[in-house]
Design a protein around this motif. Sequence first.
Motif, PDB file in Angstrom:
ATOM      1  N   ILE A  13       0.921  -1.121  -0.013  1.00  0.00           N
ATOM      2  CA  ILE A  13      -0.010  -0.209   0.091  1.00  0.00           C
ATOM      3  C   ILE A  13       0.963   1.307   0.135  1.00  0.00           C
ATOM      4  O   ILE A  13       1.717   1.049   0.888  1.00  0.00           O
ATOM      5  N   ILE A  15       1.302   5.001   1.081  1.00  0.00           N
ATOM      6  CA  ILE A  15       0.787   5.769   1.843  1.00  0.00           C
ATOM      7  C   ILE A  15       1.807   6.934   1.963  1.00  0.00           C
ATOM      8  O   ILE A  15       2.909   6.580   2.405  1.00  0.00           O
ATOM      9  N   GLY A 329      -8.329  -3.380  -2.067  1.00  0.00           N
ATOM     10  CA  GLY A 329      -8.106  -1.980  -2.538  1.00  0.00           C
ATOM     11  C   GLY A 329      -8.279  -1.276  -1.451  1.00  0.00           C
ATOM     12  O   GLY A 329      -7.783  -1.024  -0.532  1.00  0.00           O
ATOM     13  N   GLN A 330      -8.998  -0.048  -1.781  1.00  0.00           N
ATOM     14  CA  GLN A 330      -9.486   1.145  -0.984  1.00  0.00           C
ATOM     15  C   GLN A 330     -10.020   0.663   0.117  1.00  0.00           C
ATOM     16  O   GLN A 330     -10.090   1.481   1.142  1.00  0.00           O
ATOM     17  N   ASP A 331     -10.853  -0.420  -0.187  1.00  0.00           N
ATOM     18  CA  ASP A 331     -11.785  -0.837   1.276  1.00  0.00           C
ATOM     19  C   ASP A 331     -11.211  -0.721   2.677  1.00  0.00           C
ATOM     20  O   ASP A 331     -11.378  -0.419   3.591  1.00  0.00           O
ATOM     21  N   LYS A 332      -9.794  -1.470   2.713  1.00  0.00           N
ATOM     22  CA  LYS A 332      -9.107  -1.465   4.050  1.00  0.00           C
ATOM     23  C   LYS A 332      -8.495  -0.120   4.356  1.00  0.00           C
ATOM     24  O   LYS A 332      -8.564   0.333   5.530  1.00  0.00           O
ATOM     25  N   ILE A 333      -8.330   0.553   3.246  1.00  0.00           N
ATOM     26  CA  ILE A 333      -7.512   2.102   3.672  1.00  0.00           C
ATOM     27  C   ILE A 333      -8.857   3.119   4.204  1.00  0.00           C
ATOM     28  O   ILE A 333      -8.630   3.699   5.142  1.00  0.00           O
ATOM     29  N   ASP A 334     -10.081   2.750   3.504  1.00  0.00           N
ATOM     30  CA  ASP A 334     -11.102   3.733   3.922  1.00  0.00           C
ATOM     31  C   ASP A 334     -11.562   3.301   5.578  1.00  0.00           C
ATOM     32  O   ASP A 334     -11.671   4.135   6.558  1.00  0.00           O
ATOM     33  N   GLN A 337      -8.735   4.889   7.790  1.00  0.00           N
ATOM     34  CA  GLN A 337      -8.925   6.106   8.027  1.00  0.00           C
ATOM     35  C   GLN A 337     -10.350   6.400   8.703  1.00  0.00           C
ATOM     36  O   GLN A 337     -10.192   7.394   9.581  1.00  0.00           O
TER      37      GLN A 337
END
Length: 347
Positions: A13, A15, A329-334, A337
């Motif tokens: 990822i 970041i 994808g973005q799911d874990k980042i969302d 956050q």
Amino acid sequence: MAKPTTSPDPPRIEIPNAGSTEQYWIDSTHADKMRFWAKRWYPTAASSSSGDDEAAGQDEVQPKSCTVFCHGFVEYSERYREIFKVWPSKGHEIVAFDQRGWGETAAATANPAKAYGYATWPLQFEDLENVVRQTRQRLDERWGKDAVPIFNMGQSMGGGIVLAFQTRSDAWKMANRTSSPSAEARDLVRGTIAVAPWLRLTEPPHPLLAWVGNNIMSKIPGMPWYVDLKGANICRDPVVAANFENDRFCQKKVYIKTIAGPLFGGPAIITRDYEHWPKDKPLLALHGTGDLVTDHLGTKQLVDNIASTDDKEFKQLDGFYHDILMEPGQDKIDAAQYIVDWIEKRC
């Protein structure tokens, strides 16, 4: 210190401003003198943002908070080494430790094969209290007394532990011959985040089977137990699912005593122990509706039942599987956050 010999790597990822990391050992106050492998992800000045151990100690800045993380069943902290970069990127620190019986902590014992998967709730609460206390001491010495608030966060088994940590009664501690978690240790924690907590299984055992199992556990706690947990059932990311099946630190043979706490204590938090939730402790619980391991409705029921505080939230994640912080994808980042934003509002 050499990097852990874990494998394979989680999906990478990217970041920005991911800070730096430091690996270290935390000594136990328990009679067995267990040493716990730990790692922290912390924010740094803009000139140092590599996110690896080589920059440890360089341009470190005071974090807005520190999250102490408890990992789940048959896993370990380094699985989350990519997603935890979200914390320092937003000015926060996170500390993860391999619990008794798991990961590098088990590997460092005199007999790793025997130590693997060997733990109990009373010992896990004592261990968590020790980590919280030592983390509080380290932060106070570095940044000033209580300058950096501490939050507890747990995934799956760890989620049940951080919830149980705040709901143990004096009668429970007396019955289990332990002084942990102490009122003082609970007070050191500003708030709690439970991620897909093991409270009630998606497919709970038949009541008769549960009764038999409970009696077996009380008589022969050293009996081995095989956990039928498939990678494809914990995460929608096929890479993460495959990694779980091929990771030397995710072995599925444990001790039957290890599952006694969450298996029988988890449902009790929903139906009874929630009454002990402290009125001044905020709670965030996240759970995916697609979880095939632990029941998201049980988590919602717990949050609904808690009446001692208004600062509580059940965050439903539609379609998410069990491994919320490893989803595609973005799911874990969302999700990460969302957690950090929740923490920041309570610093």
